[in-house]
Design a protein around this motif. Structure first.
Motif, PDB file in Angstrom:
ATOM      1  N   TYR A 145     -40.464  58.140 -51.879  1.00 17.79           N
ATOM      2  CA  TYR A 145     -41.486  58.825 -51.088  1.00 17.79           C
ATOM      3  C   TYR A 145     -40.932  60.134 -50.545  1.00 17.79           C
ATOM      4  N   LYS A 146     -41.830  60.968 -50.092  1.00 25.53           N
ATOM      5  CA  LYS A 146     -41.472  62.216 -49.436  1.00 25.53           C
ATOM      6  C   LYS A 146     -41.648  62.007 -47.938  1.00 25.53           C
ATOM      7  N   ARG A 147     -40.635  62.375 -47.158  1.00 25.19           N
ATOM      8  CA  ARG A 147     -40.658  62.098 -45.716  1.00 25.19           C
ATOM      9  C   ARG A 147     -40.413  63.347 -44.886  1.00 25.19           C
ATOM     10  N   ILE A 148     -41.234  63.495 -43.855  1.00 29.14           N
ATOM     11  CA  ILE A 148     -40.974  64.450 -42.778  1.00 29.14           C
ATOM     12  C   ILE A 148     -40.576  63.642 -41.557  1.00 29.14           C
ATOM     13  N   ALA A 149     -39.414  63.947 -40.989  1.00 32.44           N
ATOM     14  CA  ALA A 149     -38.933  63.225 -39.806  1.00 32.44           C
ATOM     15  C   ALA A 149     -38.943  64.158 -38.605  1.00 32.44           C
ATOM     16  N   MET A 150     -39.447  63.654 -37.490  1.00 30.65           N
ATOM     17  CA  MET A 150     -39.493  64.421 -36.244  1.00 30.65           C
ATOM     18  C   MET A 150     -38.657  63.711 -35.179  1.00 30.65           C
ATOM     19  N   ILE A 151     -38.064  64.502 -34.302  1.00 32.29           N
ATOM     20  CA  ILE A 151     -37.227  63.981 -33.227  1.00 32.29           C
ATOM     21  C   ILE A 151     -37.829  64.405 -31.895  1.00 32.29           C
ATOM     22  N   GLY A 152     -37.808  63.491 -30.914  1.00 29.66           N
ATOM     23  CA  GLY A 152     -38.343  63.805 -29.596  1.00 29.66           C
ATOM     24  C   GLY A 152     -37.599  64.961 -28.955  1.00 29.66           C
ATOM     25  N   PRO A 156     -34.133  62.158 -27.545  1.00 23.63           N
ATOM     26  CA  PRO A 156     -33.620  62.244 -28.921  1.00 23.63           C
ATOM     27  C   PRO A 156     -33.621  60.903 -29.651  1.00 23.63           C
ATOM     28  N   GLU A 157     -33.832  59.809 -28.927  1.00 23.26           N
ATOM     29  CA  GLU A 157     -33.906  58.493 -29.559  1.00 23.26           C
ATOM     30  C   GLU A 157     -35.296  58.230 -30.151  1.00 23.26           C
ATOM     31  N   LEU A 158     -36.264  59.087 -29.796  1.00 29.56           N
ATOM     32  CA  LEU A 158     -37.604  58.966 -30.367  1.00 29.56           C
ATOM     33  C   LEU A 158     -37.636  59.647 -31.724  1.00 29.56           C
ATOM     34  N   ARG A 159     -38.054  58.893 -32.742  1.00 29.23           N
ATOM     35  CA  ARG A 159     -38.209  59.459 -34.074  1.00 29.23           C
ATOM     36  C   ARG A 159     -39.587  59.090 -34.609  1.00 29.23           C
ATOM     37  N   ILE A 196     -38.358  53.753 -31.816  1.00 31.23           N
ATOM     38  CA  ILE A 196     -37.988  53.955 -30.421  1.00 31.23           C
ATOM     39  C   ILE A 196     -36.877  52.991 -30.016  1.00 31.23           C
ATOM     40  N   ALA A 197     -36.000  53.485 -29.152  1.00 27.88           N
ATOM     41  CA  ALA A 197     -34.951  52.637 -28.578  1.00 27.88           C
ATOM     42  C   ALA A 197     -35.312  52.264 -27.147  1.00 27.88           C
ATOM     43  N   ASN A 198     -36.245  53.013 -26.576  1.00 26.19           N
ATOM     44  CA  ASN A 198     -36.637  52.779 -25.190  1.00 26.19           C
ATOM     45  C   ASN A 198     -38.122  52.421 -25.133  1.00 26.19           C
ATOM     46  N   ALA A 199     -38.755  52.650 -23.990  1.00 23.29           N
ATOM     47  CA  ALA A 199     -40.179  52.343 -23.839  1.00 23.29           C
ATOM     48  C   ALA A 199     -41.021  53.312 -24.667  1.00 23.29           C
ATOM     49  N   PHE A 200     -42.176  52.827 -25.116  1.00 26.43           N
ATOM     50  CA  PHE A 200     -43.084  53.663 -25.901  1.00 26.43           C
ATOM     51  C   PHE A 200     -43.644  54.771 -25.003  1.00 26.43           C
ATOM     52  N   PRO A 201     -43.554  56.039 -25.411  1.00 25.04           N
ATOM     53  CA  PRO A 201     -44.017  57.154 -24.572  1.00 25.04           C
ATOM     54  C   PRO A 201     -45.519  57.056 -24.282  1.00 25.04           C
ATOM     55  N   MET A 202     -45.882  57.137 -23.026  1.00 28.24           N
ATOM     56  CA  MET A 202     -47.291  57.043 -22.629  1.00 28.24           C
ATOM     57  C   MET A 202     -48.111  58.176 -23.222  1.00 28.24           C
ATOM     58  N   GLU A 203     -47.525  59.373 -23.295  1.00 23.96           N
ATOM     59  CA  GLU A 203     -48.250  60.517 -23.851  1.00 23.96           C
ATOM     60  C   GLU A 203     -48.593  60.275 -25.318  1.00 23.96           C
ATOM     61  N   ALA A 205     -48.941  57.274 -26.729  1.00 25.38           N
ATOM     62  CA  ALA A 205     -49.962  56.218 -26.762  1.00 25.38           C
ATOM     63  C   ALA A 205     -51.348  56.802 -26.511  1.00 25.38           C
ATOM     64  N   ARG A 206     -51.440  57.756 -25.625  1.00 31.78           N
ATOM     65  CA  ARG A 206     -52.720  58.396 -25.309  1.00 31.78           C
ATOM     66  C   ARG A 206     -53.231  59.196 -26.512  1.00 31.78           C
ATOM     67  N   MET A 207     -52.343  59.914 -27.179  1.00 31.74           N
ATOM     68  CA  MET A 207     -52.733  60.662 -28.380  1.00 31.74           C
ATOM     69  C   MET A 207     -53.295  59.728 -29.439  1.00 31.74           C
ATOM     70  N   PHE A 208     -52.596  58.633 -29.682  1.00 35.19           N
ATOM     71  CA  PHE A 208     -53.022  57.694 -30.713  1.00 35.19           C
ATOM     72  C   PHE A 208     -54.397  57.116 -30.392  1.00 35.19           C
ATOM     73  N   SER A 209     -54.613  56.778 -29.132  1.00 32.36           N
ATOM     74  CA  SER A 209     -55.901  56.212 -28.723  1.00 32.36           C
ATOM     75  C   SER A 209     -57.033  57.208 -28.950  1.00 32.36           C
ATOM     76  N   GLU A 210     -56.800  58.461 -28.588  1.00 33.84           N
ATOM     77  CA  GLU A 210     -57.830  59.491 -28.731  1.00 33.84           C
ATOM     78  C   GLU A 210     -58.142  59.788 -30.193  1.00 33.84           C
ATOM     79  N   LEU A 211     -57.152  59.627 -31.067  1.00 33.62           N
ATOM     80  CA  LEU A 211     -57.343  59.927 -32.490  1.00 33.62           C
ATOM     81  C   LEU A 211     -57.698  58.684 -33.312  1.00 33.62           C
ATOM     82  N   GLY A 212     -57.813  57.528 -32.650  1.00 32.97           N
ATOM     83  CA  GLY A 212     -58.163  56.302 -33.365  1.00 32.97           C
ATOM     84  C   GLY A 212     -57.064  55.830 -34.297  1.00 32.97           C
TER      85      GLY A 212
END
Length: 255
Positions: A145-152, A156-159, A196-203, A205-212
């Motif tokens: 597959y072709k992958r684009i990876a993003m880092i918080g 920096p533990e968010l990918r 994620i290594a820590n808690a799921f970012p609230m921001e 989660a909000r984006m995902f909810s708004e975009l379905g």
């Protein structure tokens, strides 16, 4: 010593995105995450399994604990291209990945029992134990597959990764063949993973909810295996149907 990280421990959550969801999300992620230094990368894998596909069949039953063994390269490798032998384990929703690097053909020959790797390490010992524990391990499926990876940007533990052109094959199981195979996704779809290594970012989660955008259960190797198994079952029914039709014809002929 490898410059690559050898041990990972994190939670991985998967989502299937339409083209519209992907484009909208990428716009909203500005400021929260950025594409890593590699940009879009071609990732090629060979998964190893028993002759009866015990590893993936067990994994698809969603047990508390499951594990996989694979050989990975970034881009189509040559004989000496650095590649990675990886054990991926999942226990109660947490993913543990341990890997060692080696030249491609050395890694491939080692996994196929043709030679050993001239090294000693805890991870190498774990891979040896894995190979001993599962009898008859052999190359079972190639996944690319072709992958684009993003880092918080702040964490920096968010990918966040986006995969497209996910392909599978069970023939020519050599990564030097490149990204050949059949597509697993529909045109325009992308598989996103949030790691994620820590808690799921609230921001987020909000984006995902708004975009379905909602979590899905998706294993690349698992989907490839299910497609293969379904085709084999259809083929078996077709052969049985032909046999039964032939028997009926013979009965009529001798009636």
């Amino acid at each position: 010593m490898s410059q690559f990280k050898e041990i990972f421990q994190r939670t991985e959550i998967k989502y299937l995105l339409s083209e519209a969801q992907y484009l909208a999300l990428r716009e909203r992620l500005k400021g929260l995450a950025e594409v890593d230094a590699y940009g879009e990368t071609d990732i090629l894998n060979i998964y190893y399994d028993t002759p009866d596909f015990n590893l993936i069949r067990t994994s698809l039953e969603k047990p508390i604990y499951k594990e996989k063994l694979r050989l990975r390269s970034y881009g189509t490798p040559g004989r000496e291209t650095p590649s990675f032998i990886e054990i991926k384990k999942k226990y109660q929703g947490v993913v543990y990945k341990r890997r060692i690097d080696a030249p491609y053909m050395d890694a491939k020959d080692y996994l196929e029992g043709k030679k050993d790797l001239n090294r000693k390490s805890q991870i190498k010992a774990e891979i040896d134990a894995f190979r001993t524990g599962y009898q008859g391990l052999r190359p079972a499926m190639a996944i690319s597959y072709k992958r684009i990876a993003m880092i918080g940007t702040e964490d920096p533990e968010l990918r966040i990764t986006f995969d497209r052109e996910i392909r599978w094959r069970t023939e020519k199981l050599d990564l030097r063949e490149g990204a050949k195979g059949e597509d697993l996704l529909l045109p325009g779809q992308r598989l996103m993973e949030v790691k994620i290594a820590n808690a799921f970012p609230m921001e987020l989660a909000r984006m995902f909810s708004e975009l379905g955008i909602f979590p899905v259960s998706f294993s690349k190797y698992g989907r490839g295996y299910e497609t293969m198994a379904a085709r084999r079952m259809i083929g078996a029914y077709a052969i049985r149907g032909i046999g039964e039709a032939y028997e009926r014809r013979e009965e009529v002929a001798y009636a």
